[in-house]
Enzyme design. Structure first.
Site, PDB file in Angstrom:
ATOM      1  N   LEU A 164     -54.720 100.141 -70.197  1.00 19.03           N
ATOM      2  CA  LEU A 164     -54.144  98.940 -69.574  1.00 19.03           C
ATOM      3  C   LEU A 164     -55.279  98.093 -68.982  1.00 19.03           C
ATOM      4  O   LEU A 164     -55.406  97.925 -67.782  1.00 19.03           O
ATOM      5  CB  LEU A 164     -53.117  99.337 -68.513  1.00 19.03           C
ATOM      6  CG  LEU A 164     -52.092  98.270 -68.098  1.00 19.03           C
ATOM      7  CD1 LEU A 164     -51.370  97.694 -69.305  1.00 19.03           C
ATOM      8  CD2 LEU A 164     -51.098  98.849 -67.124  1.00 19.03           C
ATOM      9  N   HIS A 165     -56.135  97.572 -69.870  1.00 15.20           N
ATOM     10  CA  HIS A 165     -57.230  96.700 -69.448  1.00 15.20           C
ATOM     11  C   HIS A 165     -56.799  95.247 -69.603  1.00 15.20           C
ATOM     12  O   HIS A 165     -55.622  94.960 -69.798  1.00 15.20           O
ATOM     13  CB  HIS A 165     -58.517  97.021 -70.219  1.00 15.20           C
ATOM     14  CG  HIS A 165     -58.386  96.856 -71.692  1.00 15.20           C
ATOM     15  ND1 HIS A 165     -58.383  95.628 -72.306  1.00 15.20           N
ATOM     16  CD2 HIS A 165     -58.240  97.762 -72.685  1.00 15.20           C
ATOM     17  CE1 HIS A 165     -58.248  95.781 -73.606  1.00 15.20           C
ATOM     18  NE2 HIS A 165     -58.157  97.067 -73.858  1.00 15.20           N
ATOM     19  N   ALA A 166     -57.735  94.302 -69.529  1.00 13.18           N
ATOM     20  CA  ALA A 166     -57.422  92.876 -69.389  1.00 13.18           C
ATOM     21  C   ALA A 166     -56.360  92.329 -70.347  1.00 13.18           C
ATOM     22  O   ALA A 166     -55.378  91.756 -69.900  1.00 13.18           O
ATOM     23  CB  ALA A 166     -58.699  92.049 -69.496  1.00 13.18           C
TER      24      ALA A 166
END
Length: 89
Positions: free
Chosen positions: A17-19
């Site tokens: 769940l990164h950018a």
């Protein structure tokens, strides 16, 4: 106001769940009037705040608990559950 609702969703096995995925999740959450929270392990975040969602540090395969409080909460959770399942890197 209706009671809060809750569902469990799991990040795909190849998506942290990164950018980019977090932004997609937050954009989806912003489409609802309900207050929405996402919980990963011991961390809790406002699902409508990108920085808050990023701070969860959720990795691929992490189980997320989504809670919504408001009239459109059940629809929000159903939509966000599909969103999480369909996230790509």
């Amino acid at each position: 106001m209706p009671p809060s609702s809750e569902i469990i969703a799991t990040l795909p096995p190849d998506v942290d769940l990164h950018a980019r995925p977090a932004a997609q999740f937050v954009r989806t959450a912003l489409g609802f009037r309900s207050s929405i929270e996402v919980v990963a392990g011991e961390r809790e975040a406002n699902a409508k705040s990108l920085l808050s969602v990023l701070a969860l540090g959720a990795k691929a395969g992490t189980t997320l608990r989504l809670r919504a409080d408001g009239a459109d909460g059940p629809v929000a959770l159903e939509t966000l559950g599909r969103c999480v399942a369909g996230l790509t890197d």
